[in-house]
Design a protein around this motif. Sequence first.
Motif, PDB file in Angstrom:
ATOM      1  N   PHE A  44       0.861  -1.181   0.000  1.00 16.53           N
ATOM      2  CA  PHE A  44       0.000   0.000   0.000  1.00 16.53           C
ATOM      3  C   PHE A  44       0.898   1.232   0.000  1.00 16.53           C
ATOM      4  CE2 PHE A  44       0.857  -1.368   4.296  1.00 16.53           C
ATOM      5  CZ  PHE A  44       1.250  -0.201   4.943  1.00 16.53           C
ATOM      6  N   VAL A  45       0.305   2.378  -0.286  1.00 15.02           N
ATOM      7  CA  VAL A  45       1.003   3.661  -0.210  1.00 15.02           C
ATOM      8  C   VAL A  45       0.418   4.413   0.974  1.00 15.02           C
ATOM      9  CG1 VAL A  45       1.414   5.858  -1.372  1.00 15.02           C
ATOM     10  CG2 VAL A  45       1.461   3.721  -2.690  1.00 15.02           C
ATOM     11  N   LEU A  46       1.279   4.799   1.899  1.00 15.81           N
ATOM     12  CA  LEU A  46       0.858   5.502   3.103  1.00 15.81           C
ATOM     13  C   LEU A  46       0.943   7.009   2.854  1.00 15.81           C
ATOM     14  CD1 LEU A  46       0.013   5.328   6.095  1.00 15.81           C
ATOM     15  CD2 LEU A  46       2.460   5.300   6.664  1.00 15.81           C
ATOM     16  N   LEU A  47      -0.195   7.689   2.962  1.00 16.01           N
ATOM     17  CA  LEU A  47      -0.257   9.121   2.704  1.00 16.01           C
ATOM     18  C   LEU A  47      -0.582   9.893   3.982  1.00 16.01           C
ATOM     19  CD1 LEU A  47      -2.313   9.176  -0.624  1.00 16.01           C
ATOM     20  CD2 LEU A  47       0.180   9.312  -0.343  1.00 16.01           C
ATOM     21  N   ASP A  48       0.302  10.803   4.334  1.00 14.79           N
ATOM     22  CA  ASP A  48       0.076  11.750   5.421  1.00 14.79           C
ATOM     23  C   ASP A  48      -0.593  12.952   4.769  1.00 14.79           C
ATOM     24  OD1 ASP A  48       0.479  14.037   7.123  1.00 14.79           O
ATOM     25  OD2 ASP A  48       2.078  12.950   8.154  1.00 14.79           O
ATOM     26  N   VAL A  49      -1.832  13.243   5.155  1.00 11.34           N
ATOM     27  CA  VAL A  49      -2.598  14.279   4.467  1.00 11.34           C
ATOM     28  C   VAL A  49      -2.578  15.621   5.201  1.00 11.34           C
ATOM     29  CG1 VAL A  49      -4.033  12.510   3.394  1.00 11.34           C
ATOM     30  CG2 VAL A  49      -4.843  13.619   5.469  1.00 11.34           C
ATOM     31  N   ARG A  50      -1.712  15.743   6.193  1.00  8.56           N
ATOM     32  CA  ARG A  50      -1.569  17.003   6.925  1.00  8.56           C
ATOM     33  C   ARG A  50      -0.766  17.996   6.086  1.00  8.56           C
ATOM     34  NH1 ARG A  50       1.582  15.941  11.751  1.00  8.56           N
ATOM     35  NH2 ARG A  50       2.700  14.629  10.278  1.00  8.56           N
ATOM     36  N   THR A  83      -3.639   0.492  -6.907  1.00 11.78           N
ATOM     37  CA  THR A  83      -2.901   0.777  -5.677  1.00 11.78           C
ATOM     38  C   THR A  83      -3.871   0.960  -4.511  1.00 11.78           C
ATOM     39  OG1 THR A  83      -1.137   1.863  -6.915  1.00 11.78           O
ATOM     40  CG2 THR A  83      -1.317   2.425  -4.569  1.00 11.78           C
ATOM     41  N   LEU A  84      -3.516   0.386  -3.378  1.00 12.61           N
ATOM     42  CA  LEU A  84      -4.251   0.628  -2.132  1.00 12.61           C
ATOM     43  C   LEU A  84      -3.556   1.766  -1.413  1.00 12.61           C
ATOM     44  CD1 LEU A  84      -6.244   0.038   0.172  1.00 12.61           C
ATOM     45  CD2 LEU A  84      -4.632  -1.723   0.975  1.00 12.61           C
ATOM     46  N   PHE A  85      -4.315   2.805  -1.093  1.00 11.71           N
ATOM     47  CA  PHE A  85      -3.795   3.935  -0.334  1.00 11.71           C
ATOM     48  C   PHE A  85      -4.288   3.841   1.098  1.00 11.71           C
ATOM     49  CE2 PHE A  85      -3.836   5.311  -4.710  1.00 11.71           C
ATOM     50  CZ  PHE A  85      -2.588   5.891  -4.850  1.00 11.71           C
TER      51      PHE A  85
END
Length: 136
Positions: A44-50, A83-85
């Motif tokens: 998966f792709v780890l996204l920090d949305v801050r 892709t799994l986010f």
Amino acid sequence: MPSPVAEIPAAIPEATAAHYAARLAFETDCSDVHAAFTAGKVDFVLLDVRSPALFAESHVPGAINLPHGKMTAHRMSAWPSDTLFVVYCAGPHCNGADKAALRLSRLGLSVKLMIGGITGWTDEGLTFESAAIAAE
């Protein structure tokens, strides 16, 4: 007279199983994300949305900074469509990850929310990274 807990009967086991299976389709947690990175099984792709500033101060190791407002079809085309986010924000008091999950799903992408966000990661006693790298 039953307790306040038992006053409303529990759901039947089949309904309970369906409920929690559905929740797990939408969410993951800090421990599972950490375990995946530790085991080298990151699918998966780890996204920090801050904000980029908060990301630079401290973020989950392996995360990419991408605020939900920057999630466009063009930007997300950098990854394969299957892709799994996994998205996270500051924590339970923040809805940035919810907004990101909504945006990604509306773009036709698979997404899960890492419940707890930064607060959960801290509560688990896990380590952070810091960097001056920010989203464009």
